[in-house]
Write an enzyme that holds these catalytic residues in place. Structure first.
Site, PDB file in Angstrom:
ATOM      1  N   ASP A  31       0.851  -1.182   0.000  1.00  0.00           N
ATOM      2  CA  ASP A  31       0.000   0.000   0.000  1.00  0.00           C
ATOM      3  C   ASP A  31       0.895   1.244   0.000  1.00  0.00           C
ATOM      4  O   ASP A  31       1.901   1.306   0.713  1.00  0.00           O
ATOM      5  CB  ASP A  31      -0.914  -0.003   1.234  1.00  0.00           C
ATOM      6  CG  ASP A  31      -2.050   0.983   1.106  1.00  0.00           C
ATOM      7  OD1 ASP A  31      -3.215   0.548   0.995  1.00  0.00           O
ATOM      8  OD2 ASP A  31      -1.781   2.213   1.103  1.00  0.00           O
ATOM      9  N   ILE A  32       0.517   2.226  -0.791  1.00  0.00           N
ATOM     10  CA  ILE A  32       1.325   3.449  -0.928  1.00  0.00           C
ATOM     11  C   ILE A  32       1.318   4.270   0.372  1.00  0.00           C
ATOM     12  O   ILE A  32       2.231   5.053   0.625  1.00  0.00           O
ATOM     13  CB  ILE A  32       0.832   4.286  -2.134  1.00  0.00           C
ATOM     14  CG1 ILE A  32       1.918   5.185  -2.669  1.00  0.00           C
ATOM     15  CG2 ILE A  32      -0.421   5.073  -1.795  1.00  0.00           C
ATOM     16  CD1 ILE A  32       1.610   5.821  -4.017  1.00  0.00           C
ATOM     17  N   ASN A  88     -13.053  -3.295   2.268  1.00  0.00           N
ATOM     18  CA  ASN A  88     -14.010  -2.189   2.331  1.00  0.00           C
ATOM     19  C   ASN A  88     -14.951  -2.264   1.135  1.00  0.00           C
ATOM     20  O   ASN A  88     -14.544  -2.666   0.036  1.00  0.00           O
ATOM     21  CB  ASN A  88     -13.271  -0.846   2.320  1.00  0.00           C
ATOM     22  CG  ASN A  88     -12.404  -0.662   3.558  1.00  0.00           C
ATOM     23  OD1 ASN A  88     -12.761  -1.119   4.650  1.00  0.00           O
ATOM     24  ND2 ASN A  88     -11.266  -0.011   3.400  1.00  0.00           N
ATOM     25  N   HIS A 101     -10.315  -5.270  -3.375  1.00  0.00           N
ATOM     26  CA  HIS A 101      -8.993  -5.539  -2.802  1.00  0.00           C
ATOM     27  C   HIS A 101      -9.109  -5.935  -1.344  1.00  0.00           C
ATOM     28  O   HIS A 101      -9.958  -5.441  -0.612  1.00  0.00           O
ATOM     29  CB  HIS A 101      -8.062  -4.327  -2.946  1.00  0.00           C
ATOM     30  CG  HIS A 101      -8.632  -3.031  -2.440  1.00  0.00           C
ATOM     31  ND1 HIS A 101      -9.564  -2.298  -3.143  1.00  0.00           N
ATOM     32  CD2 HIS A 101      -8.411  -2.344  -1.291  1.00  0.00           C
ATOM     33  CE1 HIS A 101      -9.886  -1.212  -2.461  1.00  0.00           C
ATOM     34  NE2 HIS A 101      -9.215  -1.218  -1.324  1.00  0.00           N
ATOM     35  N   HIS A 103      -7.097  -5.753   2.206  1.00  0.00           N
ATOM     36  CA  HIS A 103      -5.983  -5.143   2.947  1.00  0.00           C
ATOM     37  C   HIS A 103      -5.441  -6.204   3.905  1.00  0.00           C
ATOM     38  O   HIS A 103      -6.197  -6.727   4.734  1.00  0.00           O
ATOM     39  CB  HIS A 103      -6.461  -3.970   3.814  1.00  0.00           C
ATOM     40  CG  HIS A 103      -6.972  -2.782   3.062  1.00  0.00           C
ATOM     41  ND1 HIS A 103      -6.220  -1.640   2.880  1.00  0.00           N
ATOM     42  CD2 HIS A 103      -8.170  -2.542   2.483  1.00  0.00           C
ATOM     43  CE1 HIS A 103      -6.946  -0.743   2.215  1.00  0.00           C
ATOM     44  NE2 HIS A 103      -8.130  -1.267   1.965  1.00  0.00           N
TER      45      HIS A 103
HETATM   46  P1  5GP Z   1      -9.780   1.497   0.136  1.00  0.00           P
HETATM   47  O1  5GP Z   1      -9.959   2.726   0.986  1.00  0.00           O
HETATM   48  O2  5GP Z   1     -10.357   1.671  -1.240  1.00  0.00           O
HETATM   49  O3  5GP Z   1     -10.233   0.246   0.819  1.00  0.00           O
HETATM   50  O4  5GP Z   1      -8.221   1.306  -0.003  1.00  0.00           O
HETATM   51  C1  5GP Z   1      -7.461   1.811  -1.061  1.00  0.00           C
HETATM   52  C2  5GP Z   1      -6.006   1.713  -0.675  1.00  0.00           C
HETATM   53  O5  5GP Z   1      -5.252   1.918  -1.842  1.00  0.00           O
HETATM   54  C3  5GP Z   1      -5.563   2.765   0.348  1.00  0.00           C
HETATM   55  O6  5GP Z   1      -5.040   2.132   1.520  1.00  0.00           O
HETATM   56  C4  5GP Z   1      -4.509   3.576  -0.407  1.00  0.00           C
HETATM   57  O7  5GP Z   1      -3.427   3.975   0.405  1.00  0.00           O
HETATM   58  C5  5GP Z   1      -4.075   2.615  -1.504  1.00  0.00           C
HETATM   59  N1  5GP Z   1      -3.624   3.281  -2.727  1.00  0.00           N
HETATM   60  C6  5GP Z   1      -4.240   4.313  -3.364  1.00  0.00           C
HETATM   61  N2  5GP Z   1      -3.545   4.661  -4.468  1.00  0.00           N
HETATM   62  C7  5GP Z   1      -2.482   3.817  -4.532  1.00  0.00           C
HETATM   63  C8  5GP Z   1      -1.404   3.690  -5.462  1.00  0.00           C
HETATM   64  O8  5GP Z   1      -1.276   4.412  -6.447  1.00  0.00           O
HETATM   65  N3  5GP Z   1      -0.480   2.713  -5.200  1.00  0.00           N
HETATM   66  C9  5GP Z   1      -0.586   1.886  -4.106  1.00  0.00           C
HETATM   67  N4  5GP Z   1       0.371   0.975  -3.959  1.00  0.00           N
HETATM   68  N5  5GP Z   1      -1.595   1.991  -3.218  1.00  0.00           N
HETATM   69  C10 5GP Z   1      -2.537   2.938  -3.429  1.00  0.00           C
END
Ligand code: 5GP
Length: 113
Positions: A31-32, A88, A101, A103
């Site tokens: 995760d970024i 989520n 996805h 986590h």
């Molecule tokens: P969500 O909130 O949709 O469940 O999680 C999305 C996740 O994707 C977040 O934890 C966010 O930090 C990660 N994320 C968003 N953009 C990028 C990206 O460009 N690269 C990576 N590696 N992770 C990302």
């Protein structure tokens, strides 16, 4: 960048990311913006928007994703201390990226919720 296809670009290696595992069906990458020392996202290579798009035909991908998460937890040696798996879904579930996805989060004591 259009958030709708960020993960597709990561899977196809069109944008940089730290991929920790990839096979024909699944990609896992760091995760970024990690919420813990280990924070890895596990995604299907074939686009699924979120859990609401799981059906009888594609349900197997969820077990593949889960199994990959467990294997990575063992590889990262956080399986004994413990970890959390989160998926989520949509607005109230705080899904920001509309691409299914998991986590995988661990490497420290996580907060209760
Ligand atoms: P969500 O909130 O949709 O469940 O999680 C999305 C996740 O994707 C977040 O934890 C966010 O930090 C990660 N994320 C968003 N953009 C990028 C990206 O460009 N690269 C990576 N590696 N992770 C990302």
């Amino acid at each position: 960048m259009n958030i709708n296809n960020i993960f597709q670009k990561i899977i196809k290696k069109k944008i940089p990311s730290e991929i920790v595992y990839q096979n024909k069906k699944i990609t896992a990458f760091k995760d970024i913006s990690p919420k813990a020392p280990i924070h890895i996202l596990i995604v299907p290579n074939k686009f699924i928007k979120n859990l609401n798009y799981i059906n009888k035909k594609n349900i197997c991908i969820l077990s593949e994703m889960l199994y990959t998460s467990i294997k990575i937890a063992k590889k990262k040696k956080i399986h004994k201390s413990g970890y959390r798996i989160i998926i989520n879904c949509n607005k109230n579930g705080c899904q920001k990226i509309p691409y299914l996805h998991i986590h995988l989060i661990g490497g420290k004591k996580l907060n209760n919720f």
